[in-house]
Design an enzyme around this catalytic site. Structure first.
Site, short mmCIF file in Angstrom:
data_model
loop_
_atom_site.label_atom_id
_atom_site.label_comp_id
_atom_site.label_asym_id
_atom_site.label_seq_id
_atom_site.Cartn_x
_atom_site.Cartn_y
_atom_site.Cartn_z
N TYR A 61 0.83 -1.20 0.00
CA TYR A 61 0.00 0.00 0.00
C TYR A 61 0.88 1.26 0.00
O TYR A 61 1.58 1.54 0.96
CB TYR A 61 -0.91 0.03 1.23
CG TYR A 61 -1.95 -1.06 1.28
CD1 TYR A 61 -2.26 -1.84 0.17
CD2 TYR A 61 -2.63 -1.33 2.46
CE1 TYR A 61 -3.22 -2.84 0.24
CE2 TYR A 61 -3.59 -2.32 2.54
CZ TYR A 61 -3.88 -3.08 1.43
OH TYR A 61 -4.83 -4.07 1.50
N GLN A 62 0.82 1.97 -1.10
CA GLN A 62 1.56 3.23 -1.26
C GLN A 62 3.04 3.05 -0.92
O GLN A 62 3.63 3.84 -0.16
CB GLN A 62 0.96 4.35 -0.41
CG GLN A 62 -0.54 4.36 -0.27
CD GLN A 62 -1.31 4.12 -1.56
OE1 GLN A 62 -0.88 4.50 -2.64
NE2 GLN A 62 -2.44 3.45 -1.44
#
Length: 342
Positions: A61-62
């Site tokens: 995630y990111q």
């Protein structure tokens, strides 16, 4: 807030899990609708105040910034022993495979990196993010066993798999004396119920916790028809999952809205109240404070059997989409190769 055990573990978790995919530096990730650290901290703090103790993130995630935001917020707002933190690891890359990095080595490297991002000594739940068709499941299980024995993960979970894969993995783990998966995180909500075919039955039989993602179908089950948001407009992955079935899903969403008006509650509360009758703890993403409040209030809402049936009645079976569609193709390829060899 209500609390329960996470499957065959000793982890006491809130009935709502805060999904952290919406937290992180969008410059380093693929999602443009994520929120910055200041706003993420506010949402995490508010969730803690409302009784949420279960948080789900992932190294993917990111580019790891979701893990970093979560770790720093929990260090400031909670005692480590009072929260349950889950993160996930991705399959080996082609570069790793070509370099001879084993599944065991890959898992250790990924977890060490996640622990650094989180600034923690251990995670409570380490999740196999998606089935790796290029790595033997024995290597995955042995790698996970090693990190559990090392005290870096307390329990293991799995995501984006078929029921037969989970059953096969846990049978092998039992045979070899490895830790078994205590939870599964699949795609499950009121307008996508394919997990009910086999996965839900397996989990009920073996006491494996279901902690599904996309609990509100990327916002579709929380907004009135025609209402939009940045997430609905810009989340291309959610559009891939739901746009093709929008017409058949419309009736269900209308019924969610109808029951929300009847009870004087939000659509979020109705949608999650239904899901809470099916699973242990849905993973609910939040990028605004009222998202957290609606999710928590859902725990208190009790729908009658007639209302539950009313919500379910229009459902039409859906085709697999997203990661699970890719899994189907990969599984078919694997079986084809096996049949040629044998």
């Amino acid at each position: 807030m209500e609390y329960t055990k996470l499957g065959n573990s000793d982890l006491q978790i809130s009935r709502i899990c805060m999904g952290c995919m919406g937290f992180g530096d969008s410059k380093n990730g693929q999602h443009t609708w994520t929120i910055d650290e200041e706003h993420s901290r506010g949402i995490i703090k508010h969730g803690l105040e409302l009784g949420i103790n279960f948080f789900d993130t992932a190294i993917g995630y990111q580019s790891g910034t979701s893990e970093q935001y979560l770790g720093r917020a929990l260090k400031d707002f909670a005692k480590r022993e009072d929260v349950v933190v889950a993160t996930k690891f991705l399959p080996r890359t082609e570069e790793e495979i070509n370099a001879g990095v084993t599944g065991q080595q890959h898992i250790e490297r990924m977890l060490n990196k996640s622990l650094k991002n989180l600034d923690m000594d251990y995670v409570d739940l380490y999740i196999y993010h998606m089935w790796d068709y290029q790595t033997p499941i024995f290597d995955i299980l042995e790698g996970l066993s090693r990190v559990v024995k090392a005290g870096k993960a307390r329990y293991i979970g799995i995501s984006n798999c078929f029921a037969w894969q989970l059953a096969k993995a846990n049978a092998l783990a039992e045979k070899e004396g490895f830790p078994q998966f205590v939870s599964v995180q699949g795609h499950y909500n009121l307008i996508f119920r394919e997990e009910e075919r086999e996965m839900a039955k397996l989990c009920q039989e073996d006491n494996i916790a279901m902690t599904p993602y996309s609990a509100l179908a990327g916002g579709r089950l929380s907004k009135h028809l025609g209402e939009t948001s940045k997430r609905l407009q810009e989340d291309s992955y959610a559009r891939l999952k739901y746009d093709a079935t929008a017409t058949q899903d419309r009736l269900i969403i209308e019924r969610v809205e109808e029951l929300a008006q009847k009870h004087g509650v939000s659509m979020t509360e109705v949608s999650l109240a239904w899901l809470l009758t099916k699973v242990t703890s849905p993973v609910v993403g939040a990028t605004k404070l009222h998202h957290v409040e609606g999710a928590v209030k859902a725990v208190e809402l009790v729908l009658t059997k007639e209302e539950l049936d009313y919500l379910e009645e229009p459902y039409i079976p859906h085709s697999l989409v997203g990661v699970m569609a890719q899994n189907t193709a990969a599984s078919a390829k694997e079986n084809h190769v096996w049949s040629i060899k044998n």
